[in-house]
Design a protein around this motif. Structure first.
Motif: not given
Ligand code: FAQ
Length: 311
Positions: A35, A39, A105, A108, A134, A204, A206, A216, A220
């Motif tokens: 997941r 994402q 997803k 955002s 992050n 949150s 997760n 993690k 957050n």
């Molecule tokens: N947008 O329980 P949590 C980049 C969802 S940087 C959309 O807190 P988790 C570089 C979440 O998926 C951006 N959805 O979840 C770049 C969960 O939904 P689910 C990408 C969001 O996973 C820069 C629900 O809300 N970076 O791309 C968002 O423990 C410039 C509940 O949330 C990463 O993906 C959001 N903002 O924590 C490229 C980093 N926030 O799946 C181009 C890795 C939360 O249960 C140009 N990911 N949700 O249906 C992470 O660190 C974590 O997954 C979090 C969310 C912190 C994003």
């Protein structure tokens, strides 16, 4: 005393031993990693679009070639991440199908429009700044392939952030119109960037389990606080005003207090109703469809080679 498979797994996590693709792991660990990593991969691909919008309008040849390289880096990050997810048994076709159908997803932040050249500065400075905060801890995430992918990604990401800051600095040292453009960009990007870190810890679902599995390494809210503490002095250095009337240094906590994010806006964007959600998905679907001939040609080529080797 016999430990269950699950207890042995947790003991390895607690000892900071990396989990590798062939190791036993609980289904829920595999699922949450697929997941998060998928994402994250989708975010990199969709993340090419807001900046791609400015490649043809960059103000100089130098700026254009930097922006092109940055957007290409993002495509590369997406590919490392899809590969990491594949090591968990996810199929790339399925992941892409879920992105294209709107089921999966992605961050955002990429559903906001890039209206001025200052937005290229803001994306690099703020969005990549948030991404690095992050992702640096994710270099120590418990799943080996994800952690190793993050090491390479972070090196490129820190270069991206520097270039964004440099765009902002150039604008802030320029004409009053350029300075105003930088401020207007900050006004629009500040709050959406704070939303990148995800919902409040108390909302949150997760975080607790992902912290326990050391997927993690920070929550957050912890990362959001670090981001504000890092960015406010940089905004001051640039002579820009952070658009938050409640922003205030808190001596006791040695950090800033800040206003509450508009969580209604956040969930609205996550649900698909942001300013650019439809446009972003359409662009990805179109790119995939227009790339069909490349995939077909690559398959035909691989087939020919195989036949030649067998002959
Ligand atoms: N947008 O329980 P949590 C980049 C969802 S940087 C959309 O807190 P988790 C570089 C979440 O998926 C951006 N959805 O979840 C770049 C969960 O939904 P689910 C990408 C969001 O996973 C820069 C629900 O809300 N970076 O791309 C968002 O423990 C410039 C509940 O949330 C990463 O993906 C959001 N903002 O924590 C490229 C980093 N926030 O799946 C181009 C890795 C939360 O249960 C140009 N990911 N949700 O249906 C992470 O660190 C974590 O997954 C979090 C969310 C912190 C994003």
């Amino acid at each position: 005393l016999e430990l269950t498979q699950e207890e042995q797994f947790q003991a390895r996590i607690d000892a900071d031993v990396r989990i590798e693709p062939k190791d036993w792991m609980p289904d829920a660990y595999r699922k949450t990693l697929i997941r998060q990593i998928s994402q994250h991969a989708h975010s990199e691909l969709v993340g090419m679009l807001p900046e791609g919008n400015w490649i043809t309008r960059a103000p100089s040849l130098k700026r254009k070639s930097i922006l092109l390289a940055k957007v290409q880096d993002e495509a590369g990050h997406g590919l490392y991440l899809y590969s990491a997810a594949e090591t968990l048994g996810a199929s790339r076709d399925q992941m892409l199908a879920d992105l294209h159908s709107g089921k999966a997803k992605y961050s955002s932040i990429f559903n906001y429009p890039t209206l001025s050249w200052a937005d290229m500065g803001c994306v690099g400075w703020l969005v990549d700044g948030a991404a690095i905060l992050n992702q640096v801890p994710l270099c120590r995430t418990s799943y080996g392939p994800y952690a190793r992918a993050m090491v390479r990604v972070c090196k490129e990401e820190s270069f991206h952030q520097r270039q964004g800051f440099e765009i902002m600095q150039t604008l802030c040292e320029g004409s009053p119109e350029q300075k105003a453009m930088a401020q207007e960009g900050l006004n629009r990007w500040w709050w959406p960037t704070l939303m990148m870190f995800g919902p409040k810890d108390s909302e949150s679902p997760n975080t607790a389990q992902s912290m326990n599995w050391r997927i993690k390494r920070f929550t957050n809210d912890e990362l959001r606080q670090k981001f504000v503490d890092m960015m406010v002095p940089q905004a001051e250095f640039l002579g820009l005003t952070v658009p938050d009337p409640n922003l205030k240094w808190n001596e006791a906590k040695q950090g800033y207090d800040f206003g509450d994010v508009d969580w209604e806006e956040f969930w609205n964007v996550v649900k698909g109703n942001g300013l650019c959600n439809q446009e972003r998905l359409q662009a990805r679907v179109q790119a995939h469809e227009e790339g069909a001939w490349v995939r077909e040609a690559a398959l035909a080529h691989a087939e020919k080679r195989k036949q030649r080797e067998e002959a």
